[in-house]
Design an enzyme around this catalytic site. Structure first.
Site, short mmCIF file in Angstrom:
data_model
loop_
_atom_site.label_atom_id
_atom_site.label_comp_id
_atom_site.label_asym_id
_atom_site.label_seq_id
_atom_site.Cartn_x
_atom_site.Cartn_y
_atom_site.Cartn_z
N LYS A 166 0.83 -1.21 0.00
CA LYS A 166 0.00 0.00 0.00
C LYS A 166 0.87 1.27 0.00
CE LYS A 166 -4.12 -1.70 -0.08
NZ LYS A 166 -3.88 -3.12 0.07
C1 LIG Z 1 -9.84 -0.86 -1.10
C2 LIG Z 1 -9.23 -1.94 -0.25
N1 LIG Z 1 -9.85 -2.32 0.88
C3 LIG Z 1 -9.32 -3.26 1.68
C4 LIG Z 1 -8.14 -3.89 1.37
C5 LIG Z 1 -7.63 -4.98 2.26
O1 LIG Z 1 -6.40 -4.69 2.87
P1 LIG Z 1 -5.41 -5.85 3.31
O2 LIG Z 1 -4.82 -6.45 2.09
O3 LIG Z 1 -4.39 -5.16 4.17
O4 LIG Z 1 -6.21 -6.83 4.07
C6 LIG Z 1 -7.46 -3.53 0.21
C7 LIG Z 1 -6.20 -4.20 -0.15
O5 LIG Z 1 -5.82 -4.32 -1.29
C8 LIG Z 1 -8.01 -2.53 -0.63
O6 LIG Z 1 -7.40 -2.14 -1.75
#
Ligand SMILES: Cc1ncc(COP(=O)(O)O)c(C=O)c1O
Length: 453
Positions: free
Chosen positions: A223
């Protein structure tokens, strides 16, 4: 065998049976773990040997890798405090992923059977998956040319069962929070912001993720900001914070006394273990400190490019809700149709600009609702079919189909995405801008008027 008298017991003043033990206590966690970490970071054998030689000289006791009972200041707590300060929000809970942040916010907000939750048709699947794991029914809404949820479609999709709206701040930009908050207030709905892709972006002076009832962030290594796997949940509400804390810690939460009885209805319930470890906490403490500078660099880089771009018939830049607040890690524009988008992206790539399209390709993509067969086919983890088959959910939701959000499909099929590198120099930006103008000029009619998007 003759019985010994109770008077001989140490508890009654007799001699102790166990006097001293010969074993040498070796820290459970220590040197080997440190070397393994050095290996994770890619240090050479030579460097690892040097690290080992130094740390073997120090007899460090086993560190606690959880925030509780830690003799040193907890890195997870420091991360939460840093986030409170950077985001200007009174309650921050660190969790172990963006997905667990979403699940925690949904459960804490009381989302469950009998509730509909409106989500955009363009987001990473986690936004919608966690609605289902919470036991509720997702309702999928269109996006607009900001690539975020379309407030007009949200309003159309509200029913008496709607409990919450989830605006997702995609690829560093922000959703139309004024319109969404107004709709939520009008209909008495909760707003849970998914800011996983926009850590550090702001909307009219407020950081995204702090405007609605909850903000959810991913600070995982892939991210904008972050390392390893981690997430943050933010709120202004102490009661929602306590419920979030409960969900992330098996229901055994500190309030501040871990073993206290429920002080208020809804405070205690069965939860998960989404706690962030001290190891991940320490990495993300360092990462989050970098966030303001990262955002400033990206914004400057994007502006250096967009100020040089010319206007062309049929080319529309992405609608950016707050140009001063977006992170600026992507430049997106729309071509007249999917084929034109593909052709333009291919020409840009040939010029040396990393450009891509999505939506009209046959490749599956978890960011686009048309591929969410778990939802479209109402899949369940068990044959009982919950939550779809749950009595409380009878009649909720919509007729899911791959073409139910035609505007979303159209917008995404025409989008050309260019990822921006925060470290591009001014000369790099000039070259990128030159390449974009060169390709657009070859395929589209230049329009008179000011330069700069
Ligand atoms: C818009 C969005 N929400 C939630 C997530 C979930 O995050 P994580 O991968 O840290 O669980 C992501 C991850 O790609 C995302 O892009």
């Amino acid at each position: 065998m003759a019985r010994r008298s109770a008077e001989a017991l140490a508890i009654n003043g007799g001699a102790k049976a166990v006097t001293s033990l010969e074993c040498k206590d070796v820290p459970k966690i220590g040197i080997e773990e440190f070397i393994e970490l050095a290996d994770t970071f890619g240090f050479s054998e030579e460097a690892k040997a040097a690290i080992r030689a130094v740390i073997e000289k120090e007899n460090v006791p086993s560190p606690m890798l959880s925030r509780y009972y830690n003799p040193r200041p907890s890195k997870v707590k420091m991360l939460e405090e840093l986030a409170m300060q950077l985001f200007d929000v009174p309650y921050v809970l660190a969790v172990n992923s963006g997905t667990s942040a979403l699940n925690t916010a949904y459960v804490a907000a009381g989302i469950g059977p009998g509730c509909e939750v409106i989500v955009p048709g363009y987001t990473f699947f986690a936004t919608v998956a966690e609605v289902v794991t919470a036991g509720a029914i997702p309702v999928i809404a269109e996006i607009d040319e900001s690539l975020t949820i379309d407030p007009a479609d949200v309003e159309r999709k509200i029913t008496p069962h709607t409990k919450a709206i989830v605006p997702v701040h995609m690829i560093g930009t922000c959703a139309d929070m004024d319109a969404i908050m107004a709709i939520a207030r009008k209909h008495g709905l909760l707003v849970i912001e998914d800011a996983a892709q926009a850590c550090g972006a702001s909307y009219k002076g407020r950081r995204v993720g702090t405007i609605g009832d909850f903000g959810c962030f991913s600070i995982s290594s892939y991210k904008i900001t972050g390392g390893g796997e981690a997430g943050l949940v933010m709120t202004h509400d102490p009661y929602l914070y306590t419920r979030a804390q409960n969900n992330h810690d098996t229901g055994a939460c500190w309030r501040p006394d871990r073993y206290a009885k429920e002080r208020e209805a809804g405070e205690l319930f069965c939860g998960y273990n989404y706690k962030l470890s001290e190891l991940e906490g320490s990495v993300n403490l360092v990462q989050l400190r970098k966030m303001p500078d990262q955002v400033r660099r990206w914004q400057k880089t994007k502006r250096q490019i967009t100020r040089q771009l010319r206007h062309f018939a049929g080319i529309t830049p992405q609608q950016v809700r707050d140009p001063d607040g977006e992170v600026g890690n992507h430049l997106v524009f729309f071509a007249p149709d999917a084929q034109a988008a593909e052709k333009t992206a291919a020409a840009l790539a040939a010029e040396g600009v990393g450009a891509s399209t999505r939506g009209c390709k046959s490749a599956r993509d978890w960011h686009l609702y048309a591929f969410w067969e778990h939802i479209l086919e109402r899949k369940s983890a068990t044959p009982a079919g919950c939550p779809w088959s749950c009595e409380k959910n009878a009649g909720l939701g919509q007729d899911y189909s791959p073409d139910m959000c035609p505007r979303t499909l159209d917008i995404l099929s025409r989008a050309v995405f260019i990822g921006i590198n925060q470290w591009w120099t001014e000369r790099d930006c000039d070259q990128i801008a030159g390449a974009i103008n060169k390709v657009l000029e070859a395929y589209y009619e230049p329009l008179d008027g000011e330069i700069g998007w």
